[in-house]
Every structure is written in C-alpha cells, then in structure tokens.
Write a protein that holds these residues in place. Sequence first.
Motif, mmCIF file in Angstrom:
data_model
loop_
_atom_site.group_PDB
_atom_site.id
_atom_site.type_symbol
_atom_site.label_atom_id
_atom_site.label_comp_id
_atom_site.label_asym_id
_atom_site.label_seq_id
_atom_site.Cartn_x
_atom_site.Cartn_y
_atom_site.Cartn_z
ATOM 1 N N GLN A 35 1.578 -18.943 -10.784
ATOM 2 C CA GLN A 35 1.672 -18.911 -9.326
ATOM 3 C C GLN A 35 0.563 -18.001 -8.784
ATOM 4 O OE1 GLN A 35 4.593 -20.687 -7.732
ATOM 5 N NE2 GLN A 35 4.405 -21.502 -9.805
ATOM 6 N N LYS A 36 -0.107 -18.444 -7.712
ATOM 7 C CA LYS A 36 -1.191 -17.654 -7.147
ATOM 8 C C LYS A 36 -1.420 -18.047 -5.696
ATOM 9 C CE LYS A 36 -4.686 -20.897 -8.873
ATOM 10 N NZ LYS A 36 -5.878 -21.060 -9.741
ATOM 11 N N ARG A 37 -2.149 -17.215 -4.991
ATOM 12 C CA ARG A 37 -2.486 -17.515 -3.597
ATOM 13 C C ARG A 37 -3.350 -18.782 -3.549
ATOM 14 N NH1 ARG A 37 -5.877 -13.685 0.607
ATOM 15 N NH2 ARG A 37 -5.329 -14.838 2.514
ATOM 16 N N HIS A 38 -3.015 -19.647 -2.592
ATOM 17 C CA HIS A 38 -3.710 -20.935 -2.420
ATOM 18 C C HIS A 38 -3.484 -21.878 -3.604
ATOM 19 C CE1 HIS A 38 -5.544 -19.102 1.016
ATOM 20 N NE2 HIS A 38 -6.340 -18.310 0.315
ATOM 21 N N GLY A 39 -2.498 -21.576 -4.431
ATOM 22 C CA GLY A 39 -2.213 -22.434 -5.577
ATOM 23 C C GLY A 39 -1.154 -23.470 -5.264
ATOM 24 N N ASP A 40 -0.879 -24.307 -6.225
ATOM 25 C CA ASP A 40 0.182 -25.307 -6.097
ATOM 26 C C ASP A 40 1.488 -24.639 -6.514
ATOM 27 O OD1 ASP A 40 1.601 -27.615 -5.784
ATOM 28 O OD2 ASP A 40 0.919 -28.546 -7.657
ATOM 29 N N ASN A 41 2.027 -23.838 -5.609
ATOM 30 C CA ASN A 41 3.126 -22.947 -5.945
ATOM 31 C C ASN A 41 4.489 -23.591 -5.748
ATOM 32 O OD1 ASN A 41 1.331 -20.793 -6.493
ATOM 33 N ND2 ASN A 41 1.184 -20.332 -4.310
ATOM 34 N N ASP A 53 6.506 -17.382 0.097
ATOM 35 C CA ASP A 53 5.125 -17.640 0.507
ATOM 36 C C ASP A 53 4.195 -16.694 -0.243
ATOM 37 O OD1 ASP A 53 2.770 -18.295 1.780
ATOM 38 O OD2 ASP A 53 3.238 -17.176 3.614
ATOM 39 N N GLY A 67 1.321 -15.251 -0.055
ATOM 40 C CA GLY A 67 0.237 -14.919 0.854
ATOM 41 C C GLY A 67 -0.506 -13.671 0.419
ATOM 42 N N PRO A 68 -1.322 -13.104 1.310
ATOM 43 C CA PRO A 68 -2.130 -11.938 0.937
ATOM 44 C C PRO A 68 -1.299 -10.711 0.584
ATOM 45 C CG PRO A 68 -2.297 -12.404 3.300
ATOM 46 C CD PRO A 68 -1.626 -13.576 2.674
ATOM 47 N N GLU A 107 -0.070 -11.260 -2.955
ATOM 48 C CA GLU A 107 -1.216 -11.119 -3.860
ATOM 49 C C GLU A 107 -1.547 -9.648 -4.091
ATOM 50 O OE1 GLU A 107 -5.421 -13.374 -4.266
ATOM 51 O OE2 GLU A 107 -5.188 -12.206 -2.418
#
Length: 271
Positions: A16-22, A53, A55-56, A59
Amino acid sequence: MKKDKYLKELTINETQKRHGDNTKKDVMKIQSWLSLYAIQNPESGTVTGIDGDFGPATEKAVKNFQKATNSSQTGIVTPQLFEKLCEGMKDAFERPLLSNTLRNAMVEAAENHLRNAPFELEIKGQSNSGPWVRAYMDGHDGSPWYWCMGFAQTILDQAASALGKDFRSLMPLTYSCDTVGTTGLSKGLLTRYQTVRNNPSVMKPGDFFLLQKSRYDWTHTGIIISVGNDVIETIEGNTNQAGSRNGIAVLKRTRNFRKTKLDVFSIEPLV
C-alpha cells in the motif's frame, strides 16, 4: 486456538502506498497500527487519521515509523513492513507458553498480552475499535462491543490450547459476563463475594473475577494473577485507571476484594 480471528489483523493483501492501487480496509489497518505504535512511542509522530485514505499525512506517518525502526524511509508499506507494525500482536498470541499447568499458563499468557500494550482506538466516532478489540472479539468492534470478556476468554483459550484442552468444555464462547456468571452458577463453579471475603483461599491464579452489579448481573471481568489477604492482582481488558468496565486498554490492577462485590469463576475442572 479456537479464537483465531487475530490472524486477519497480522496481514495486508498487498503493498500500500500513496497514489497506489490501495485497499481501503488495508489502509485503515495500517493507520490503526501506526496510531497504536504512537501510544507506546509518543515521540514517533506516527499518529494519523484512520479513514482508509493513503494521503500525505499517512505517508509521513509511515516514514516516521520507518525512521523510528531504522528502516528505509520510503513511505511505502510492504507486507514485510506491515509485519513489523503489528509484531506486538503476533508476539502476544503466538509466543510459545513455557508453563506446564493451566493456571501458570493463564498468568503467563495474560502477562505476554499486557507486555504488548493492547489498546483500543476510536474509529469513525466508535470507541472499542481497532485491531486488538477485533482480535479479542472475533472480528467485532465498535462502541457496543465491550471487550473485557473477549480478552479474558482469549487468555483462557490460549492457555488451554497450549496444553491440548478446549476451553469450551468449561464455558461457552461468549462476550457476556452474565453468560459466564450463570454458567458458573449452574456448574457450581461461581463463588459469591460473601464467601470470597470469608475464605480468600477459594481464589487461585487463573480464575476469572466477575464484578457483580446485582445477584444475576455482572458488569466486568478479568484474570486473577495473585491473591493476598485483602487484595487480588488482576490483568483486565477494556479497563482504565479507575477500573472501568468500558475503559481503553489491557492493564494490571490491584483490587480490594473485601470492599467490592467480586464473585469468582473457578477454572479448576479444566486444570
């Protein structure tokens, strides 16, 4: 163990990561464990909202956790990093018990859980939430799910299973203090507080105490770990410093059994 829903709290399906297909559910698990880490490490900066979510803020919380644990600060949660996040639960549930008697195993298991600081979270306005509550309550969480009996039965299940026994021969799987109390009465295993006060020797480590509100109504429970002349030491779930039945954590407490209505459920038939 019969109560094995804790296993779902120890894994995520994929990175799982920011801007990933979470996956929202996995992100909420990550956010929950980050917040739980901060309870024991308040300087870590890992508290973040639990909303699914990535988000930043999440992260940054991940990077702070990675920094605190000497990991590469990528902000990405791999299954391997997630294992590190929830390693306390794995230790609490899966550390081999060394005791060869049920009563000693009960105390050992309870102390293992206590050491790993089980704590509830508030998620979407609901108390009694988070990974630890779901582990004790077989996947359930939220404000209605008082989890003191779920914790106590988890300890009994873990200790009994380590010795090849099934705790359900002693009591049904339940989240209700009343169910355990009435079971104790029907089986002759519940000692009322008046007798306990006159003869403390009826209490032994590993037994459950049941806090009596009225004769057939009990509001809180925990594991007795030692017995003195006037007090018992306990390890309890869903409690706080005031001894509440709807607290926030697993804690070790000292209770004066001569001043409170503490009935005792004996685990002797399973010993």
